[in-house]
Write a protein that holds these residues in place. Structure first.
Motif, PDB file in Angstrom:
ATOM      1  N   PHE A  89      38.853 -70.225 -68.604  1.00  0.00           N
ATOM      2  CA  PHE A  89      40.258 -69.565 -68.613  1.00  0.00           C
ATOM      3  C   PHE A  89      40.199 -68.640 -67.730  1.00  0.00           C
ATOM      4  O   PHE A  89      39.587 -67.624 -67.416  1.00  0.00           O
ATOM      5  CB  PHE A  89      40.295 -68.853 -69.979  1.00  0.00           C
ATOM      6  N   VAL A  90      41.228 -68.885 -66.704  1.00  0.00           N
ATOM      7  CA  VAL A  90      41.480 -68.004 -65.663  1.00  0.00           C
ATOM      8  C   VAL A  90      42.510 -67.214 -65.612  1.00  0.00           C
ATOM      9  O   VAL A  90      43.703 -67.630 -66.144  1.00  0.00           O
ATOM     10  CB  VAL A  90      41.647 -68.881 -64.199  1.00  0.00           C
ATOM     11  N   GLU A  91      42.315 -65.783 -65.719  1.00  0.00           N
ATOM     12  CA  GLU A  91      43.393 -64.652 -65.909  1.00  0.00           C
ATOM     13  C   GLU A  91      44.095 -64.380 -64.441  1.00  0.00           C
ATOM     14  O   GLU A  91      43.364 -63.897 -63.804  1.00  0.00           O
ATOM     15  CB  GLU A  91      42.723 -63.702 -66.303  1.00  0.00           C
ATOM     16  N   GLU A  92      45.088 -64.762 -64.132  1.00  0.00           N
ATOM     17  CA  GLU A  92      45.563 -64.791 -62.860  1.00  0.00           C
ATOM     18  C   GLU A  92      46.048 -63.271 -62.419  1.00  0.00           C
ATOM     19  O   GLU A  92      45.866 -63.104 -61.251  1.00  0.00           O
ATOM     20  CB  GLU A  92      46.761 -65.623 -62.758  1.00  0.00           C
ATOM     21  N   GLU A  93      46.588 -62.640 -63.248  1.00  0.00           N
ATOM     22  CA  GLU A  93      46.714 -61.175 -63.055  1.00  0.00           C
ATOM     23  C   GLU A  93      45.595 -60.263 -62.636  1.00  0.00           C
ATOM     24  O   GLU A  93      45.819 -59.611 -61.826  1.00  0.00           O
ATOM     25  CB  GLU A  93      47.618 -60.301 -64.196  1.00  0.00           C
ATOM     26  N   LEU A  94      44.486 -60.594 -63.201  1.00  0.00           N
ATOM     27  CA  LEU A  94      43.398 -59.837 -62.875  1.00  0.00           C
ATOM     28  C   LEU A  94      42.403 -60.422 -62.171  1.00  0.00           C
ATOM     29  O   LEU A  94      41.394 -59.716 -61.693  1.00  0.00           O
ATOM     30  CB  LEU A  94      42.641 -59.480 -64.555  1.00  0.00           C
ATOM     31  N   GLY A  95      42.560 -61.871 -62.058  1.00  0.00           N
ATOM     32  CA  GLY A  95      41.370 -62.696 -61.249  1.00  0.00           C
ATOM     33  C   GLY A  95      39.841 -62.777 -61.932  1.00  0.00           C
ATOM     34  O   GLY A  95      39.023 -62.968 -61.388  1.00  0.00           O
ATOM     35  N   ASP A  96      40.038 -62.517 -63.114  1.00  0.00           N
ATOM     36  CA  ASP A  96      38.782 -62.823 -63.945  1.00  0.00           C
ATOM     37  C   ASP A  96      38.883 -64.195 -64.556  1.00  0.00           C
ATOM     38  O   ASP A  96      39.983 -65.065 -64.747  1.00  0.00           O
ATOM     39  CB  ASP A  96      38.879 -62.021 -65.087  1.00  0.00           C
ATOM     40  N   THR A  97      37.727 -64.938 -64.514  1.00  0.00           N
ATOM     41  CA  THR A  97      37.525 -66.271 -65.315  1.00  0.00           C
ATOM     42  C   THR A  97      36.370 -66.105 -66.367  1.00  0.00           C
ATOM     43  O   THR A  97      35.234 -65.655 -66.079  1.00  0.00           O
ATOM     44  CB  THR A  97      37.244 -67.279 -64.200  1.00  0.00           C
ATOM     45  N   THR A  98      36.788 -66.686 -67.495  1.00  0.00           N
ATOM     46  CA  THR A  98      35.890 -66.527 -68.679  1.00  0.00           C
ATOM     47  C   THR A  98      35.476 -68.111 -68.983  1.00  0.00           C
ATOM     48  O   THR A  98      36.439 -68.731 -69.044  1.00  0.00           O
ATOM     49  CB  THR A  98      36.515 -66.022 -69.814  1.00  0.00           C
ATOM     50  N   ILE A  99      34.293 -68.445 -69.060  1.00  0.00           N
ATOM     51  CA  ILE A  99      33.924 -69.783 -69.237  1.00  0.00           C
ATOM     52  C   ILE A  99      33.027 -69.934 -70.273  1.00  0.00           C
ATOM     53  O   ILE A  99      32.081 -69.343 -70.844  1.00  0.00           O
ATOM     54  CB  ILE A  99      32.928 -70.044 -68.200  1.00  0.00           C
ATOM     55  N   PHE A 100      33.439 -70.874 -71.032  1.00  0.00           N
ATOM     56  CA  PHE A 100      32.646 -71.489 -72.368  1.00  0.00           C
ATOM     57  C   PHE A 100      31.768 -72.982 -72.126  1.00  0.00           C
ATOM     58  O   PHE A 100      32.511 -73.674 -71.871  1.00  0.00           O
ATOM     59  CB  PHE A 100      33.410 -71.595 -73.684  1.00  0.00           C
ATOM     60  N   ASN A 101      30.668 -72.726 -72.171  1.00  0.00           N
ATOM     61  CA  ASN A 101      29.811 -73.734 -71.869  1.00  0.00           C
ATOM     62  C   ASN A 101      29.160 -74.368 -73.403  1.00  0.00           C
ATOM     63  O   ASN A 101      28.373 -73.571 -73.795  1.00  0.00           O
ATOM     64  CB  ASN A 101      28.680 -73.636 -70.839  1.00  0.00           C
ATOM     65  N   GLU A 102      29.220 -75.704 -73.475  1.00  0.00           N
ATOM     66  CA  GLU A 102      28.680 -76.397 -74.475  1.00  0.00           C
ATOM     67  C   GLU A 102      27.124 -76.510 -74.047  1.00  0.00           C
ATOM     68  O   GLU A 102      26.830 -76.671 -72.937  1.00  0.00           O
ATOM     69  CB  GLU A 102      29.206 -77.655 -75.026  1.00  0.00           C
ATOM     70  N   GLY A 103      26.062 -76.511 -75.150  1.00  0.00           N
ATOM     71  CA  GLY A 103      24.748 -76.902 -74.718  1.00  0.00           C
ATOM     72  C   GLY A 103      24.733 -78.308 -74.769  1.00  0.00           C
ATOM     73  O   GLY A 103      25.415 -79.308 -75.304  1.00  0.00           O
ATOM     74  N   GLY A 104      23.980 -78.790 -73.924  1.00  0.00           N
ATOM     75  CA  GLY A 104      23.499 -80.201 -73.440  1.00  0.00           C
ATOM     76  C   GLY A 104      23.091 -80.865 -74.816  1.00  0.00           C
ATOM     77  O   GLY A 104      22.147 -80.272 -75.558  1.00  0.00           O
ATOM     78  N   GLN A 105      22.894 -82.107 -74.861  1.00  0.00           N
ATOM     79  CA  GLN A 105      22.166 -82.828 -75.882  1.00  0.00           C
ATOM     80  C   GLN A 105      20.860 -83.537 -75.279  1.00  0.00           C
ATOM     81  O   GLN A 105      20.864 -84.037 -74.027  1.00  0.00           O
ATOM     82  CB  GLN A 105      23.018 -84.053 -76.614  1.00  0.00           C
ATOM     83  N   PRO A 106      19.838 -83.802 -75.930  1.00  0.00           N
ATOM     84  CA  PRO A 106      18.507 -84.372 -75.273  1.00  0.00           C
ATOM     85  C   PRO A 106      18.672 -85.920 -75.139  1.00  0.00           C
ATOM     86  O   PRO A 106      19.374 -86.566 -75.678  1.00  0.00           O
ATOM     87  CB  PRO A 106      17.513 -84.203 -76.803  1.00  0.00           C
ATOM     88  N   LEU A 107      17.924 -86.117 -74.164  1.00  0.00           N
ATOM     89  CA  LEU A 107      17.957 -87.504 -73.540  1.00  0.00           C
ATOM     90  C   LEU A 107      16.517 -88.008 -73.910  1.00  0.00           C
ATOM     91  O   LEU A 107      15.455 -87.247 -74.241  1.00  0.00           O
ATOM     92  CB  LEU A 107      18.103 -87.567 -72.223  1.00  0.00           C
ATOM     93  N   ASP A 108      16.327 -89.291 -74.470  1.00  0.00           N
ATOM     94  CA  ASP A 108      15.167 -90.002 -74.770  1.00  0.00           C
ATOM     95  C   ASP A 108      14.211 -90.406 -73.357  1.00  0.00           C
ATOM     96  O   ASP A 108      14.849 -90.557 -72.397  1.00  0.00           O
ATOM     97  CB  ASP A 108      15.212 -91.114 -75.773  1.00  0.00           C
ATOM     98  N   ALA A 109      12.979 -90.813 -73.721  1.00  0.00           N
ATOM     99  CA  ALA A 109      12.281 -91.167 -72.661  1.00  0.00           C
ATOM    100  C   ALA A 109      12.775 -91.982 -71.662  1.00  0.00           C
ATOM    101  O   ALA A 109      12.665 -92.163 -70.272  1.00  0.00           O
ATOM    102  CB  ALA A 109      10.749 -91.271 -73.151  1.00  0.00           C
ATOM    103  N   GLY A 110      13.052 -93.139 -72.283  1.00  0.00           N
ATOM    104  CA  GLY A 110      13.977 -94.191 -71.500  1.00  0.00           C
ATOM    105  C   GLY A 110      14.996 -93.756 -70.447  1.00  0.00           C
ATOM    106  O   GLY A 110      15.224 -94.357 -69.538  1.00  0.00           O
ATOM    107  N   GLU A 111      15.886 -92.782 -71.205  1.00  0.00           N
ATOM    108  CA  GLU A 111      17.184 -92.555 -70.587  1.00  0.00           C
ATOM    109  C   GLU A 111      16.628 -91.724 -69.292  1.00  0.00           C
ATOM    110  O   GLU A 111      17.354 -91.612 -68.095  1.00  0.00           O
ATOM    111  CB  GLU A 111      17.783 -91.669 -71.334  1.00  0.00           C
TER     112      GLU A 111
END
Length: 306
Positions: A89-111
């Motif tokens: 979320f980029v706030e253009e008046e302030l020049g600030d950016t707020t970021i929300f990152n989901e966590g990743g999901q595990p991969l199996d050994a073959g992947e």
């Protein structure tokens, strides 16, 4: 190579009022993750690149479709886990950016094995290997060190941009260049001395360390010049979206090493100018054409230590 990619969604609005409802324009949606941004910038600047990442689920299909439309060459490894999402979320008046990152999901050994195989295939014609970003839960502890080893077996340098224990492991594996930001570097070692922390990475085995510090610029440390460090900054801060600025810097460093450029000042000039030019763009993965003018305005200094 990006082991934990995401669909990036960027919203632009004047400012955020906490607890209020906001009306926004349609967001910019892109296949993202740090390594994807590195490839996008290199591709934009006319360099050959290959983006390697695992993708899965409906989000993975959207990821693949957007990347295909972008024209960036890719090798995507299908996995069972749903590709995560990231929102900025980029706030253009302030020049600030707020970021929300989901966590990743595990991969199996073959992947994980198929992902490594995709990297090996890509290394056949590569001049440099970049490993960027966080690792999903359950990732092999030696994932980034293994990338460094694979790169060296194919006679190419390895750049690693990650954090936490993974950056220490990459240093011990002899990474040619590590690119933490100053927060990641201090978190890895504790304390508040970025110079001392960067030199510890060199002592562990890394050849070079480039530390980014936002508007304060970048600093480069080299095992070949143990008593020196180089810094680059602009005389004034730039107004814009800093998301992906560090990735643009990594892209610059990768293109330099691919061209055989190892002079610290040349490396730092390109990295700092591309990173700053990314701030001027609405979303990660691009840099402004003004990067050449920005490079001319950089203040680059050499500091000698006892």
């Amino acid at each position: 190579m990006t082991p934990n990619p995401a669909i990036d969604t960027s919203y632009f609005l004047p400012k955020i009022e906490h607890g209020a409802s906001h009306r926004v324009q349609a967001p910019v949606i892109r296949a993202g993750g740090k390594g994807l941004n590195v490839s996008r910038v290199a591709h934009q600047q006319g360099y050959a690149t290959l983006a390697v990442a695992p993708v899965g689920g409906a989000a993975g299909e959207a990821f693949r479709a957007e990347l295909k439309s972008s024209g960036v060459p890719y090798a995507l490894v299908p996995v069972a886990a749903e590709t995560r999402r990231s929102m900025a979320f980029v706030e253009e008046e302030l020049g600030d950016t707020t970021i929300f990152n989901e966590g990743g999901q595990p991969l199996d050994a073959g992947e994980w094995q198929r992902l490594a195989a995709a990297v090996v295939d890509g290394l056949q014609d590569a001049a440099v290997l970049v490993g960027s970003g966080s690792l999903p839960p359950g990732a092999p502890a030696d994932f980034y060190p293994a990338l460094v080893t694979l790169a060296h077996q194919h006679g190419v340098p390895a750049i690693i941009d990650t954090s936490g224990p993974a950056i220490l492991a990459a240093a011990r594996a002899g990474a040619d260049l590590l690119k933490p930001n100053h927060h990641e570097l201090l978190e890895a070692f504790g304390g508040n001395d970025t110079g001392a922390a960067a030199r510890k990475l060199l002592e562990l085995g890394a050849r070079m360390v480039v530390v980014s510090s936002g508007s304060e610029g970048m600093r480069l440390y080299s095992a070949g010049h143990p008593g020196s460090s180089w810094s680059a900054r602009l005389p004034e801060a730039l107004w814009g979206n800093p998301t992906g600025a560090g990735d643009a810097g990594v892209s610059a460093l990768a293109t330099c090493l691919a061209e055989g450029i190892e002079d610290p000042e040349q490396l730092l000039r390109r990295a700092a100018s591309w990173s700053a030019a990314a701030v001027l763009m609405p979303a990660a993965g691009e840099i402004s054409p003004s990067h050449t003018e920005i490079e001319q305005r950089l203040i680059v200094t050499l500091e000698e230590t006892a």
